[in-house]
Design an enzyme around this catalytic site. Structure first.
Site, PDB file in Angstrom:
ATOM      1  N   LYS A   8       0.837  -1.214   0.000  1.00  0.00           N
ATOM      2  CA  LYS A   8       0.000   0.000   0.000  1.00  0.00           C
ATOM      3  C   LYS A   8       0.872   1.264   0.000  1.00  0.00           C
ATOM      4  CE  LYS A   8      -2.080  -1.079   3.890  1.00  0.00           C
ATOM      5  NZ  LYS A   8      -1.684  -2.424   4.342  1.00  0.00           N
ATOM      6  N   ARG A  82      -9.839   0.489   8.435  1.00  0.00           N
ATOM      7  CA  ARG A  82      -9.445  -0.920   8.410  1.00  0.00           C
ATOM      8  C   ARG A  82     -10.528  -1.822   8.980  1.00  0.00           C
ATOM      9  NH1 ARG A  82      -3.559  -0.453   8.321  1.00  0.00           N
ATOM     10  NH2 ARG A  82      -2.394  -2.321   8.619  1.00  0.00           N
ATOM     11  N   ARG A 121      11.865  -7.845   4.931  1.00  0.00           N
ATOM     12  CA  ARG A 121      11.873  -6.377   4.875  1.00  0.00           C
ATOM     13  C   ARG A 121      12.782  -5.813   5.973  1.00  0.00           C
ATOM     14  NH1 ARG A 121       6.174  -3.204   4.713  1.00  0.00           N
ATOM     15  NH2 ARG A 121       5.976  -3.793   6.884  1.00  0.00           N
ATOM     16  N   ARG A 154      11.204  -4.475  11.555  1.00  0.00           N
ATOM     17  CA  ARG A 154      10.091  -4.053  12.409  1.00  0.00           C
ATOM     18  C   ARG A 154       9.627  -5.251  13.224  1.00  0.00           C
ATOM     19  NH1 ARG A 154       5.719  -1.103   8.582  1.00  0.00           N
ATOM     20  NH2 ARG A 154       4.365  -2.376   9.850  1.00  0.00           N
ATOM     21  N   ARG A 165      -1.094 -11.388  11.552  1.00  0.00           N
ATOM     22  CA  ARG A 165      -1.621 -10.148  10.956  1.00  0.00           C
ATOM     23  C   ARG A 165      -2.398 -10.449   9.683  1.00  0.00           C
ATOM     24  NH1 ARG A 165       3.561  -6.743   9.959  1.00  0.00           N
ATOM     25  NH2 ARG A 165       2.205  -5.173   9.078  1.00  0.00           N
TER      26      ARG A 165
HETATM   27  P1  AMP Z   1       0.784  -0.625   8.526  1.00  0.00           P
HETATM   28  O1  AMP Z   1       1.979   0.278   8.549  1.00  0.00           O
HETATM   29  O2  AMP Z   1      -0.375  -0.067   7.712  1.00  0.00           O
HETATM   30  O3  AMP Z   1       1.117  -2.058   8.179  1.00  0.00           O
HETATM   31  O4  AMP Z   1       0.227  -0.663  10.039  1.00  0.00           O
HETATM   32  C1  AMP Z   1       1.023  -1.203  11.079  1.00  0.00           C
HETATM   33  C2  AMP Z   1       0.149  -1.512  12.284  1.00  0.00           C
HETATM   34  O5  AMP Z   1      -0.510  -0.307  12.731  1.00  0.00           O
HETATM   35  C3  AMP Z   1      -0.988  -2.486  12.031  1.00  0.00           C
HETATM   36  O6  AMP Z   1      -0.567  -3.833  12.123  1.00  0.00           O
HETATM   37  C4  AMP Z   1      -1.955  -2.116  13.136  1.00  0.00           C
HETATM   38  O7  AMP Z   1      -1.518  -2.619  14.389  1.00  0.00           O
HETATM   39  C5  AMP Z   1      -1.813  -0.601  13.202  1.00  0.00           C
HETATM   40  N1  AMP Z   1      -2.797   0.104  12.343  1.00  0.00           N
HETATM   41  C6  AMP Z   1      -2.550   0.886  11.242  1.00  0.00           C
HETATM   42  N2  AMP Z   1      -3.692   1.411  10.743  1.00  0.00           N
HETATM   43  C7  AMP Z   1      -4.702   0.954  11.534  1.00  0.00           C
HETATM   44  C8  AMP Z   1      -6.127   1.125  11.542  1.00  0.00           C
HETATM   45  N3  AMP Z   1      -6.751   1.878  10.625  1.00  0.00           N
HETATM   46  N4  AMP Z   1      -6.827   0.502  12.523  1.00  0.00           N
HETATM   47  C9  AMP Z   1      -6.232  -0.250  13.464  1.00  0.00           C
HETATM   48  N5  AMP Z   1      -4.905  -0.469  13.510  1.00  0.00           N
HETATM   49  C10 AMP Z   1      -4.134   0.116  12.556  1.00  0.00           C
END
Ligand code: AMP
Length: 213
Positions: A8, A82, A121, A154, A165
């Site tokens: 994304k 989400r 990564r 990470r 996840r």
């Molecule tokens: P990402 O960088 O988009 O992969 O997000 C990393 C982590 O942030 C995810 O695994 C969630 O724990 C949290 N996160 C990001 N966006 C959301 C959202 N809209 N709702 C809930 N948790 C989120």
């Protein structure tokens, strides 16, 4: 939208020429964690477990972003909404400001490809640059090309956390996908292949070829 690792953020960066704000909820949360606020500490705990941050905390933070931005500027959202609860709240915010969504891009990546992508990564803790051990290695193993900092993985990119996840994503995204399909806004894409290929698929479909990918 897309499962973890579907690309994304990478796609959003390639669509920069749209000249709209790119907003990533994950990045926003990571900044809140760095600020060491009480909310940041709760967010950190959820992220380390590979779980979603609660809708309540997410909406609390995202509300700040949404209402703080100029209404006239468009945005490319990455990682939000989400869950269905988040999407329904978001629809209400949009209504109040008389803004509409152009479309919802869904990037799809099978579980095994997800694991390979995410466990390999590496990120530079200093400038946030992303690398991949196989597909995009740094010039010198383990260090950032730009600033020479030691690259890290990470915590939520550890294999068992990645699988968790992914599973969680499939469960929680189903009603959300339905929500946007019902509104006629859903556009599905395969996220397999390199970033340029994925960006090309999106640009071709949206007839956005005036934009450099
Ligand atoms: P990402 O960088 O988009 O992969 O997000 C990393 C982590 O942030 C995810 O695994 C969630 O724990 C949290 N996160 C990001 N966006 C959301 C959202 N809209 N709702 C809930 N948790 C989120």
């Amino acid at each position: 939208m897309g499962s973890p690792g579907a690309g994304k953020g990478t796609l959003a960066a390639r669509l920069k020429a749209l000249r709209v704000e790119h907003f990533s909820s994950g990045d926003y949360f990571r900044r809140e964690i760095e600020r060491r606020t009480p909310l940041g500490r709760s967010i950190e705990a959820a992220m380390e477990r590979g779980e979603l941050v609660s809708d309540e905390m997410t909406l609390q933070l995202l509300r700040q972003w949404f209402w703080g931005r100029p209404a006239s500027r468009g945005f490319l959202l990455d990682g939000f909404p989400r869950t269905l609860v988040q999407a329904v709240n978001f629809d209400e915010w949009l209504d109040v400001r008389q803004e509409t969504l152009t479309g919802c891009l869904l990037l799809e990546l099978p579980e095994e490809a997800t694991v390979e992508r995410l466990t390999g990564r590496r990120v530079c803790p200093r400038d946030g640059r992303l690398y991949h051990l196989k597909s995009h290695p740094p010039a010198n193993p383990g260090v950032c090309d730009d600033c020479g900092s030691e690259l890290v993985r990470r915590e939520d990119d550890e294999e068992s956390v990645v699988r968790h996840r992914h599973e969680l994503y499939l469960e929680s995204s189903r009603p959300l996908i339905e929500h946007y399909r019902n509104q006629g806004l859903l556009w599905r894409f395969s996220a397999e292949g390199d970033p340029a290929e994925v960006a090309r698929r999106v640009l071709d479909r949206f007839d956005l070829n005036f934009i450099e990918s």
